[in-house]
Structure formats: structure tokens, C-alpha cells
Enzyme design. Structure first.
Site, short mmCIF file in Angstrom:
data_model
loop_
_atom_site.label_atom_id
_atom_site.label_comp_id
_atom_site.label_asym_id
_atom_site.label_seq_id
_atom_site.Cartn_x
_atom_site.Cartn_y
_atom_site.Cartn_z
N ALA A 43 0.83 -1.20 0.00
CA ALA A 43 0.00 0.00 0.00
C ALA A 43 0.87 1.26 0.00
CB ALA A 43 -0.95 -0.01 1.20
N GLY A 49 -0.39 10.95 -2.12
CA GLY A 49 -0.37 12.30 -1.60
C GLY A 49 0.98 12.77 -1.12
N GLU A 114 -3.25 19.53 2.30
CA GLU A 114 -4.23 18.45 2.22
C GLU A 114 -5.28 18.66 3.30
OE1 GLU A 114 -2.59 14.52 2.09
OE2 GLU A 114 -1.61 14.86 0.16
N HIS A 228 -11.61 6.51 2.16
CA HIS A 228 -11.16 7.66 1.38
C HIS A 228 -12.31 8.11 0.49
CE1 HIS A 228 -8.83 10.28 -1.18
NE2 HIS A 228 -7.79 10.13 -0.36
N ARG A 274 -11.37 13.42 6.20
CA ARG A 274 -11.81 12.38 5.26
C ARG A 274 -13.11 11.71 5.68
NH1 ARG A 274 -6.03 9.40 3.86
NH2 ARG A 274 -5.27 11.02 2.44
N HIS A 339 -9.79 2.57 2.90
CA HIS A 339 -8.46 3.07 2.57
C HIS A 339 -7.42 2.81 3.65
CE1 HIS A 339 -5.42 5.52 0.70
NE2 HIS A 339 -5.40 6.39 1.69
N ARG A 374 -7.36 9.20 10.77
CA ARG A 374 -5.99 9.60 10.43
C ARG A 374 -5.99 10.93 9.68
NH1 ARG A 374 -2.70 8.85 5.72
NH2 ARG A 374 -4.42 7.74 4.72
#
Length: 558
Positions: A43, A49, A114, A228, A274, A339, A374
């Protein structure tokens, strides 16, 4: 490559966490890296990002800590977050010295914004940061004389003696064998393949968490899975991640009418955390679609200058073109997908687990830095900051076996294997059927929105699937093997057959823990949303903990 019988340290997993951990271990130690796939495939390799760190004088450690804690919805361990953020700059220097090619502007490291970050602090290498990081680390690993890499090698279980880890059970080159080590580092990544819709690669089957669970290790906060909000959603295409950095650079999320609906759910709109954006998409689809799990919304990149799109997102351009989407002119169809797993094996700041001799790093852990949700681009940072702590590891020589060595399996085991081989087509079909049903069940019951009835029904079904799975003769035989018995796979049973069997066993284990944790937590917080308990409950500002089949709550979190 033949497999030695012992090492000082075995690292299970070859993503950013495993590779960096191996490089940080003392060079005097004999280290093995065990990877299910070829190097590198993880992963981490797919991470687009970037990696968050305070390297800009206009930013501050306090701001990064505050952003991380805010996103974590009350469940972050502040000491762990402080440790992560304060160690970040030093680790970035280490990666730069290793040769990781982060983007630059006039020789300075380029930074982007972000979601849920209050400052631009995300370092990147175009939109393939994970690939740049992992490929560089892999090159460094392969150059180290004390590190041996075994690919196409599947760690099945931890080897315990008197409660202490002595190594692993390993499937390698058509053998199941036992390999000794004084320390085992679990760095196997997440478990996104437990869901029907996921951005994770096929290797993300929760192996480390499941291994620790079967060995009696303490796991924490397993119900918290991050979905996500923007995965490519087109018939026939994989759920390819459309990086959050696209929205950070100015892209809009719109519905079929072109309306920017996310501002109806949060003042930050597309740049909300998110979990908020994913729930906004799901809720909006629910209002306008009979089946929100099959709908999509759209990413509009027209506010971003074309030159910047070409520079920042070449990989996204290429993948979308493959599926007939020109992102310079077309909207990108997107929807949420599983995600990142915030829960995992509980560890301390030195990466130690509750099992003596077992360490864990990366997404397979619950370090306390992510809480219930997260913060974007803190995951690669967690891999390197906590992986770096393994330079402090203090181990003695590999322990001697406390039992007499047996080179090959007893005759009765070989006879059982021959009988099982004759029915491989039957039991492998049963395993494949379970493997196909479980992710669909998890997506429906423990996806973005959850409720008591769905969770209880799913728990009953997974327990039944687990019972059916455990009755398979191949599993009963493997579970009875004791170290150091080695068995050779007979003709008729391939290593791939046992890969699928082992991964399915792990997915069943983690699926049940996710469902049980989600049923236990009667509130909504971060990556866990209950439609029957839709609000945050201050009395639930605690961790859920499981060890074996015993579930409990932690003390309240400050």
C-alpha cells in the site's frame, strides 16, 4: 533462495514500514525481510499524496499536533502525536539523504495542502510519493549485506514458546517451515481487502493483526476504518485512489448537477477531514439514489491550471486515460472506498507489542497517533518515525531450540497431505467462495454507515463462515503442526492454494474483530459512523481493546 533456519530479526512486510525498519536495525544483526509479493508491492507503493512534516518556518510543531489531534476526534494519544511530529524533520532529512526525490521549488522542498491541515506541510514526489519512497528504500535494503529479502514468502503464524516469540511459521518454496528469530517485526500494512470496495492492493489482508490476535496479543480500536472519499468509480476499473492532494490544489467535488454539496455538511467543504467528506458523499447519494453504494459524485479539476495538473498528477492522468477519462477536460467519477485502518496491534513508542519479542510498525499498529481518524499524509510519516526506533532494539543471540529438531514431517502427516491433495479442487472452491462473500458482507454491514441490526447479522454470518472454514482438513492439519516440523507440499496443492487459504483465514479473523468493535461502540466518531447512534458520546472517549476473545474499554482519554 534457500532459507536459513535462524536470524536475529525477521521483518514481516516490505512496504515503507518494513523496509525502513530493516534499515534502522543495527547493522550487526542478521535480518530477514519476508514479503508475500515481489519487492516492492505494498500500500505504501500506492501512496500518492505525500508525507507530512514541519519543515517550513511558517509552520509549527504545535500546529501539526493540533491538526492531528483534531482529526483524531478525541482518541489520539497526545504523547504519541507529539513524538511523531517532533521526530518528523529528522526523519525527512534521513529520507533525503537516502536519495528520496521529493519535489522542490527553487531548491526548497515543495509543500502542498491536504484536508484538515492548517498549513501546507505535505512533501511529495509528483503523485507517486509512496513509489518514490519505497523504491529508494528497496534499493538501499538490497545493498545491505546484513539483510536478506525473501519474496513470495508468506508468514502464517508467530512461533511462541512460554509466551515469548521465537520466530515464525513460513510458507516458502512449496514448504511450510519454522524460522527462528529473537525478534519479529510485524509490518504487514492494513486490511482493506476485507471490504468489497478498497483502494488497497491485493496483499492488504490484515496478516499482521490476525497473526498477533491468534498469538494472544492486545489489539485496539479495530472498528475505526478510514474510507477515502475519492476513489475512481467506473465499471470494470479498480478503485484507484484519486489523491486528496487534487482537492488540496483546488479541485471541486460536485454532484450530477454541478453543485458543490460538501459545504452543506461541513464549512471546510472538500477539505474537511476524510471521514466527514466520505459521510457527506454517502448521505448526498442516499438522498438522490435508491442504492448509494452504487452511485458516484464527480471531481472537477477545471479550477487547477493545466500545467499544474500535468506536473503534479502524471500518474492520475495516465491511469484515468487508461479508463477513458481525460482529467484535463472530463469530470472524474468518484466514491468512497476503504483506505486506511486506524486500529491494529497496540504498541508503545518503541514499537513493542504485548507479546515479548514481537514489535510492530506502520498501518498494522495502533500507536495512538491517528485516533479515530488519520490526518492525511501522517501514515508514511508514522512508518519512518516509528521504524527509526528499532535502532534502539536490544536483543541477545538467537535462542537454542528447547525441543529436538525434526527435519521432516512424520509419516502420518505426509499421508494426510496426500489425501487432502486429492480434494484440493473442492476445498479451494470453498475457500474462494468465503473469500468472495466476506468483503461484500463487510461493505454492507461495516462500511461507511453501520447499525446494530446489520452488525449483529453480519457477526452471526462471519462466525458461521469461520466455523465452515475451520472444518477444512487443510486448516486442521496446518494448525496442528508444531515447530520445527517442516512439510513439503505434495503435487496437487500449490503454494497459491495456501496463499488464498492463509489470507482468507486472516480476513475472517479481522472481519469479526471489526464487526464486534463496531457493535460495541454505540456512538459515531471519526471513521466509525452508526446511523442508530449518530452523535459523538463523551462517555465513549475510550479505546476498545481485545485480547483473544476478551473485549474491554480503556480508561478515559485526557
Amino acid at each position: 533462495m534457500s532459507l536459513p533456519t535462524s536470524f536475529d530479526v525477521i521483518v514481516v512486510g516490505a512496504g515503507a514500514a518494513g523496509l525502513y525498519s530493516a534499515l534502522c536495525l543495527p547493522a550487526s544483526l542478521r535480518v530477514a525481510i519476508v514479503s508475500k509479493a515481489s519487492l516492492p508491492l505494498s500500500a505504501s507503493d500506492w501512496a500518492q499524496g505525500g508525507i507530512a512534516a514541519v519543515v517550513d518556518p511558517q509552520d509549527s510543531v504545535d500546529l501539526h499536533i493540533a491538526d492531528t489531534v483534531r482529526a483524531g476526534a478525541g482518541l489520539c494519544d497526545r504523547s504519541a502525536v507529539g513524538f511523531l511530529v517532533t521526530q518528523a524533520a529528522e526523519c525527512i532529512d534521513s529520507l533525503v539523504n537516502f536519495g528520496v526525490g521529493f519535489d522542490r521549488v527553487d531548491e526548497k522542498l515543495a509543500l502542498t495542502l491536504e484536508a484538515a491541515h492548517s498549513r501546507p506541510r505535505v512533501l511529495h514526489a509528483a503523485d507517486t510519493t509512496g513509489r518514490a519512497l519505497v523504491s529508494t528504500l528497496a534499493d538501499r535494503v538490497l545493498a545491505q549485506p546484513n539483510i536478506t529479502v525473501f519474496t513470495q514468502a508468506f508468514a502464517l503464524d508467530l512461533w511462541l514458546e512460554a509466551g515469548t516469540c521465537r520466530g515464525i511459521s513460513l510458507l516458502y518454496q512449496d514448504q511450510i517451515t519454522w524460522v527462528r528469530a529473537t525478534a519479529v517485526v510485524l509490518a504487514t500494512g492494513g486490511g482493506g481487502q476485507v471490504y468489497a470496495q478498497t483502494t488497497n492492493p491485493e496483499v492488504s489482508t490484515g496478516d499482521g493483526v490476525a497473526m498477533a490476535h491468534r498469538a494472544g496479543g492486545v489489539l485496539r480500536d479495530l472498528e475505526f476504518f478510514q474510507f477515502h472519499p475519492t476513489a475512481l468509480t467506473k465499471a470494470g476499473a479498480p478503485r484507484f485512489l484519486i489523491s486528496e492532494a487534487v482537492r488540496g490544489e483546488g479541485a471541486h467535488l460536485v454532484d450530477d448537477t454541478g453543485y458543490r454539496f460538501t459545504f452543506d455538511y461541513h464549512p471546510a467543504g472538500e477539505l474537511a477531514p476524510r471521514d466527514v467528506v466520505s459521510q457527506a458523499i454517502f448521505s448526498h447519494l442516499l438522498k438522490h439514489s435508491p442504492d448509494p453504494t452504487k452511485g458516484c459524485v464527480w471531481l472537477d479539476l477545471s479550477p487547477i491550471p493545466e500545467a499544474k495538473i500535468r506536473h503534479r498528477f502524471p500518474n492520475i492522468i495516465q491511469v484515468c486515460q487508461h479508463w477513458g477519462i481525460d482529467i484535463l477536460h472530463d469530470l472524474i467519477p468518484v466514491a468512497p472506498a476503504a483506505h486506511y485502518w486506524m486500529g491494529g496491534i497496540q504498541t508503545d513508542l518503541m514499537t513493542r507489542t504485548s507479546i515479548p519479542g514481537v514489535y510492530a510498525v506502520g498501518e498494522t499498529t495502533s500507536t495512538g497517533v491517528h485516533g479515530a481518524n488519520r490526518l492525511a499524509s501522517n501514515s508514511l510519516l508514522e512508518c519512518v518515525v516509528f521504524g527509526a526506533q528499532l535502532h534502539e532494539i536490544a536483543i541477545s543471540s538467537v535462542p537454542e531450540l528447547s525441543i529436538d529438531p525434526i527435519a521432516t514431517a512424520p509419516l502420518n502427516v505426509d499421508l494426510q497431505l496426500q489425501q487432502i491433495a486429492k480434494t484440493t479442487q473442492i476445498w479451494s472452491q470453498q475457500v474462494s467462495s468465503i473469500r468472495q462473500e466476506l468483503p461484500r458482507l463487510m461493505w454492507q454491514a461495516a462500511g461507511i454507515c453501520r447499525d446494530r441490526t446489520s452488525l449483529e447479522t453480519a457477526i452471526d454470518r462471519v462466525k458461521l463462515l469461520q466455523t465452515e472454514f475451520n472444518l477444512l482438513a487443510i486448516g486442521q492439519l496446518i494448525s496442528q503442526l508444531t515447530p520445527p516440523i517442516t512439510i513439503n507440499l505434495p503435487a496437487g496443492i500449490s503454494q497459491q492454494d495456501l496463499y488464498i487459504w492463509g489470507e482468507t483465514r486472516n480476513l475472517l479473523d479481522i472481519g469479526l474483530t471489526i464487526l464486534t468493535g463496531a457493535l460495541m461502540r454505540t456512538e459515531s466518531r471519526g471513521g466509525h459512523y452508526r446511523t442508530d447512534f449518530p452523535t459523538l458520546d463523551p462517555s465513549w472517549q475510550v479505546h476498545t481493546i481485545v485480547q483473544g476473545d476478551r473485549w474491554s474499554k480503556s480508561d478515559s482519554i485526557d
